[in-house]
Design an enzyme around this catalytic site. Structure first.
Site, PDB file in Angstrom:
ATOM      1  N   HIS A  92       0.845  -1.198   0.000  1.00  0.00           N
ATOM      2  CA  HIS A  92       0.000   0.000   0.000  1.00  0.00           C
ATOM      3  C   HIS A  92       0.877   1.244   0.000  1.00  0.00           C
ATOM      4  CE1 HIS A  92      -3.858  -2.021   1.770  1.00  0.00           C
ATOM      5  NE2 HIS A  92      -3.261  -2.785   0.867  1.00  0.00           N
TER       6      HIS A  92
ATOM      7  N   GLU B 134       0.907   3.944   1.739  1.00  0.00           N
ATOM      8  CA  GLU B 134       1.374   4.409   3.043  1.00  0.00           C
ATOM      9  C   GLU B 134       2.559   3.587   3.534  1.00  0.00           C
ATOM     10  OE1 GLU B 134      -3.251   4.581   3.303  1.00  0.00           O
ATOM     11  OE2 GLU B 134      -1.719   3.487   2.196  1.00  0.00           O
TER      12      GLU B 134
ATOM     13  N   CYS C  71      -6.193   2.081   5.712  1.00  0.00           N
ATOM     14  CA  CYS C  71      -6.828   0.849   6.162  1.00  0.00           C
ATOM     15  C   CYS C  71      -6.225   0.448   7.514  1.00  0.00           C
ATOM     16  CB  CYS C  71      -6.615  -0.260   5.129  1.00  0.00           C
ATOM     17  SG  CYS C  71      -4.908  -0.852   5.035  1.00  0.00           S
TER      18      CYS C  71
ATOM     19  N   CYS D 223      -2.373  -0.183   7.353  1.00  0.00           N
ATOM     20  CA  CYS D 223      -1.618   1.063   7.215  1.00  0.00           C
ATOM     21  C   CYS D 223      -1.698   1.901   8.478  1.00  0.00           C
ATOM     22  CB  CYS D 223      -2.112   1.838   6.000  1.00  0.00           C
ATOM     23  SG  CYS D 223      -1.746   0.993   4.444  1.00  0.00           S
TER      24      CYS D 223
END
Length: 163
Positions: A65, A67, A95, A98
């Site tokens: 992801h 992040e 999410c 993250c």
């Protein structure tokens, strides 16, 4: 639960300028057929430290992801996994995975574009910014470039459904 008050933007800049860096990363992800999510980490003075976009498909990595990739790059550059007093601009609410990484890295605050009612763990489904069992709290601002971030995601997934 106490909610930390966001500071003013770094001197000589504004939240939109920071978010625009993350948004450009999200556009890169879309061009690579990845979910268009981008992240950029800044020092408290507004200096860009790292930026990244979603790459879980390309990298065959469920943790790919924006992040997480951004935090990894920043930690490597700074020589420290603690990223205290930094500002993370992200185009979509983080999410659960993250949010955990952000808390463990001790990021100072999050500037968020669009909220994620399905999987968001900052405020939509979980108040990840101020969980009572963590020893780190951070501030957040949402809605920065919300229309642009949301539209990019909607267009991307609409095209995916057509194809």
């Amino acid at each position: 639960m106490s909610i930390l008050t966001p500071p003013p933007p770094p001197t000589g800049t504004n939240w939109r300028e920071l978010m625009d860096v993350a948004f450009q990363e999200a556009c890169k992800a879309a061009q690579m057929n990845e979910a268009p999510i981008g992240a950029a980490l800044f020092s408290s003075s507004g200096e860009l430290i790292a930026k990244a976009h979603n790459r879980p498909i390309i990298d065959n990595d469920p943790t790919g992801h924006a992040e997480v990739l951004c935090l990894r790059e920043a930690a490597t550059k700074m020589g420290n996994y603690r990223l205290s007093d930094t500002i993370l601009a992200v185009t979509l609410e983080p999410c659960l995975m993250c949010m955990g990484a952000i808390l463990h890295a001790r990021v100072g605050g999050i500037v968020c574009g669009a909220l994620d009612p399905k999987a968001g763990a900052m405020i939509s489904n979980l108040e990840g910014h101020s969980l009572p069992f963590t020893n780190h709290k951070l501030w957040f601002i949402d809605g920065v470039m919300e229309d642009e971030c949301s539209s990019l995601l909607k267009r991307f997934f609409l095209e995916k459904r057509k194809g």
